[in-house]
Design an enzyme around this catalytic site. Structure first.
Site: not given
Length: 155
Positions: A5-7
Site C-alpha cells: 500500500p501507499e505509505r
C-alpha cells in the site's frame, strides 16, 4: 507481482491492512507447510503477493517471529497448531469477492473519460424486444422444409 500500500498509512488504514495481512499470511503459511517442511518470507510473498516487509510486520504483530541475532534472521516461534487455531478464530470471511462481478475501468481524464463513459453506458443499456413467436421469426416447419428443398435444388 508483489503489492504494497501507499505509505504512510493512517491508523485506520494500518488496522485494515494488518487484519488482511495477518489472515492471508497465516493461511499462506499453512498452505505452504502442506507442501514443504520450511517456509521462507519470500515463499510467502510469492504465494500471497504481499510485500515481504508487510509479511514480517504481520508476523511480528501476531507474535510469531523473533529475531535470531546469531543467525541474523527471523525465526518462527509458533507451531502449526497455533496457526490453525488462529485461522479458526477468524471464522468465515466477512467479505466474499465474486470475480465475475468485478469490472475494471481505466482511469481516464478529460475527453477520453467522457468517451469511455458514454461507451460504457451504451454497453450497459439493455434493449428489450417485443416477444415474438418462434414461428414468426423462423417460419413454420412446413416453410422451413420448402426452403431446404429449394436450397437442395439450387446446388
Amino acid at each position: 507481482k508483489l503489492g504494497k500500500p501507499e505509505r504512510p498509512l493512517s491508523d485506520l488504514g494500518l488496522r485494515g491492512y494488518m487484519s488482511f495481512w495477518k489472515s492471508n499470511v497465516v493461511q499462506t503459511i499453512l498452505e505452504l507447510l502442506e507442501e514443504e517442511e520450511a517456509v521462507s518470507v519470500l515463499d510467502m510473498a510469492r504465494r500471497s503477493a504481499i510485500h515481504p516487509d508487510d509479511i514480517v510486520l504481520a508476523l511480528n504483530h501476531l507474535g510469531v517471529l523473533c529475531w535470531d541475532a546469531g543467525a541474523q534472521r527471523h525465526i518462527a516461534t509458533h507451531h502449526k497448531s497455533a496457526l490453525q487455531q488462529y485461522v479458526q478464530s477468524l471464522g468465515k470471511p466477512k467479505t466474499v469477492v465474486k470475480p465475475q462481478l468485478l469490472r475494471w475501468e481505466p482511469n481516464l481524464r478529460g475527453k477520453a473519460r467522457a468517451e469511455n463513459t458514454a461507451r460504457a453506458e451504451r454497453d450497459r443499456a439493455v434493449k428489450v424486444e417485443q416477444p415474438v413467436k418462434v414461428e414468426e421469426k423462423l417460419g413454420t416447419m412446413e416453410q422451413l422444409g420448402q426452403l431446404k428443398q429449394l436450397e437442395g435444388a439450387g446446388q
